[in-house]
Design a protein around this motif. Structure first.
Motif, mmCIF file in Angstrom:
data_model
loop_
_atom_site.group_PDB
_atom_site.id
_atom_site.type_symbol
_atom_site.label_atom_id
_atom_site.label_comp_id
_atom_site.label_asym_id
_atom_site.label_seq_id
_atom_site.Cartn_x
_atom_site.Cartn_y
_atom_site.Cartn_z
ATOM 1 N N UNK A 285 47.415 90.636 57.796
ATOM 2 C CA UNK A 285 47.999 91.780 57.101
ATOM 3 C C UNK A 285 47.718 93.084 57.843
ATOM 4 N N UNK A 286 46.500 93.241 58.325
ATOM 5 C CA UNK A 286 46.135 94.460 59.050
ATOM 6 C C UNK A 286 46.937 94.616 60.339
ATOM 7 N N UNK A 287 47.242 93.508 60.988
ATOM 8 C CA UNK A 287 48.019 93.580 62.220
ATOM 9 C C UNK A 287 49.396 94.161 61.951
ATOM 10 N N UNK A 288 50.058 93.651 60.943
ATOM 11 C CA UNK A 288 51.409 94.124 60.632
ATOM 12 C C UNK A 288 51.394 95.571 60.144
ATOM 13 N N UNK A 289 50.469 95.876 59.271
ATOM 14 C CA UNK A 289 50.404 97.227 58.720
ATOM 15 C C UNK A 289 49.957 98.224 59.783
ATOM 16 N N UNK A 290 49.022 97.826 60.613
ATOM 17 C CA UNK A 290 48.532 98.727 61.656
ATOM 18 C C UNK A 290 49.607 99.100 62.656
ATOM 19 N N UNK A 291 50.406 98.129 63.054
ATOM 20 C CA UNK A 291 51.484 98.415 64.008
ATOM 21 C C UNK A 291 52.504 99.362 63.395
ATOM 22 N N UNK A 292 52.861 99.122 62.149
ATOM 23 C CA UNK A 292 53.819 100.001 61.478
ATOM 24 C C UNK A 292 53.222 101.393 61.248
ATOM 25 N N UNK A 293 51.922 101.435 60.967
ATOM 26 C CA UNK A 293 51.270 102.717 60.710
ATOM 27 C C UNK A 293 51.246 103.592 61.958
ATOM 28 N N UNK A 294 50.953 102.999 63.091
ATOM 29 C CA UNK A 294 50.926 103.770 64.335
ATOM 30 C C UNK A 294 52.311 104.345 64.622
ATOM 31 N N UNK A 295 53.341 103.542 64.405
ATOM 32 C CA UNK A 295 54.703 104.025 64.620
ATOM 33 C C UNK A 295 55.070 105.147 63.663
ATOM 34 N N UNK A 296 54.655 105.017 62.412
ATOM 35 C CA UNK A 296 54.967 106.047 61.420
ATOM 36 C C UNK A 296 54.248 107.359 61.733
ATOM 37 N N UNK A 297 52.992 107.263 62.137
ATOM 38 C CA UNK A 297 52.234 108.478 62.453
ATOM 39 C C UNK A 297 52.776 109.136 63.722
ATOM 40 N N UNK A 298 53.223 108.320 64.672
ATOM 41 C CA UNK A 298 53.780 108.885 65.909
ATOM 42 C C UNK A 298 55.044 109.685 65.630
ATOM 43 N N UNK A 299 55.837 109.235 64.656
ATOM 44 C CA UNK A 299 57.063 109.951 64.328
ATOM 45 C C UNK A 299 56.821 111.137 63.415
ATOM 46 N N UNK A 300 55.908 110.963 62.453
ATOM 47 C CA UNK A 300 55.689 112.006 61.451
ATOM 48 C C UNK A 300 54.208 112.060 61.110
ATOM 49 N N UNK A 301 53.514 113.072 61.576
ATOM 50 C CA UNK A 301 52.060 113.158 61.379
ATOM 51 C C UNK A 301 51.665 113.381 59.920
ATOM 52 N N UNK A 302 52.586 113.830 59.095
ATOM 53 C CA UNK A 302 52.273 114.085 57.681
ATOM 54 C C UNK A 302 52.025 112.793 56.903
ATOM 55 N N UNK A 303 52.414 111.673 57.455
ATOM 56 C CA UNK A 303 52.254 110.393 56.753
ATOM 57 C C UNK A 303 50.857 109.791 56.917
ATOM 58 N N UNK A 304 49.954 110.494 57.576
ATOM 59 C CA UNK A 304 48.628 109.930 57.877
ATOM 60 C C UNK A 304 47.885 109.497 56.614
ATOM 61 N N UNK A 305 47.864 110.315 55.573
ATOM 62 C CA UNK A 305 47.096 109.974 54.372
ATOM 63 C C UNK A 305 47.682 108.754 53.667
ATOM 64 N N UNK A 306 49.000 108.653 53.608
ATOM 65 C CA UNK A 306 49.620 107.484 52.981
ATOM 66 C C UNK A 306 49.353 106.225 53.793
ATOM 67 N N UNK A 307 49.444 106.348 55.100
ATOM 68 C CA UNK A 307 49.222 105.206 55.983
ATOM 69 C C UNK A 307 47.766 104.755 55.904
ATOM 70 N N UNK A 308 46.854 105.686 55.810
ATOM 71 C CA UNK A 308 45.437 105.340 55.703
ATOM 72 C C UNK A 308 45.168 104.501 54.461
#
Length: 76
Positions: free
Chosen positions: A26-49
């Motif tokens: 689960x962490x692998x899939x979520x982590x990869x998506x999280x890095x992509x989301x943060x790279x596009x939009x830094x405001x999503x950091x708290x939600x991704x965390x």
């Protein structure tokens, strides 16, 4: 021949191993998506965390089940 206590210990260890593998998957899939989301939009950091921490509960549930298995064997 394996004793009853050995089988209980094996059951508890399989429970923990399965929980750890499920969390890693689960962490692998979520982590990869999280890095992509943060790279596009830094405001999503708290939600991704928060989303990356949620799968860690799988390991906690696995630990609780393993303790219950060991506890049940001790009471028998």
């Amino acid at each position: 021949m394996v004793s009853d206590l050995g089988m209980v210990a094996l059951s508890a260890s399989i429970t923990m191993a399965a929980a750890a593998l499920a969390t890693a998957w689960a962490e692998q899939a979520i982590g990869a998506a999280a890095v992509g989301a943060i790279a596009e939009k830094e405001e999503t950091f708290s939600k991704v965390l928060i989303l990356t921490v949620i799968p860690e509960t799988i390991v906690i549930f696995g630990l609780v089940v393993a303790i219950l298995i060991l506890g049940k064997a001790g009471g028998a």
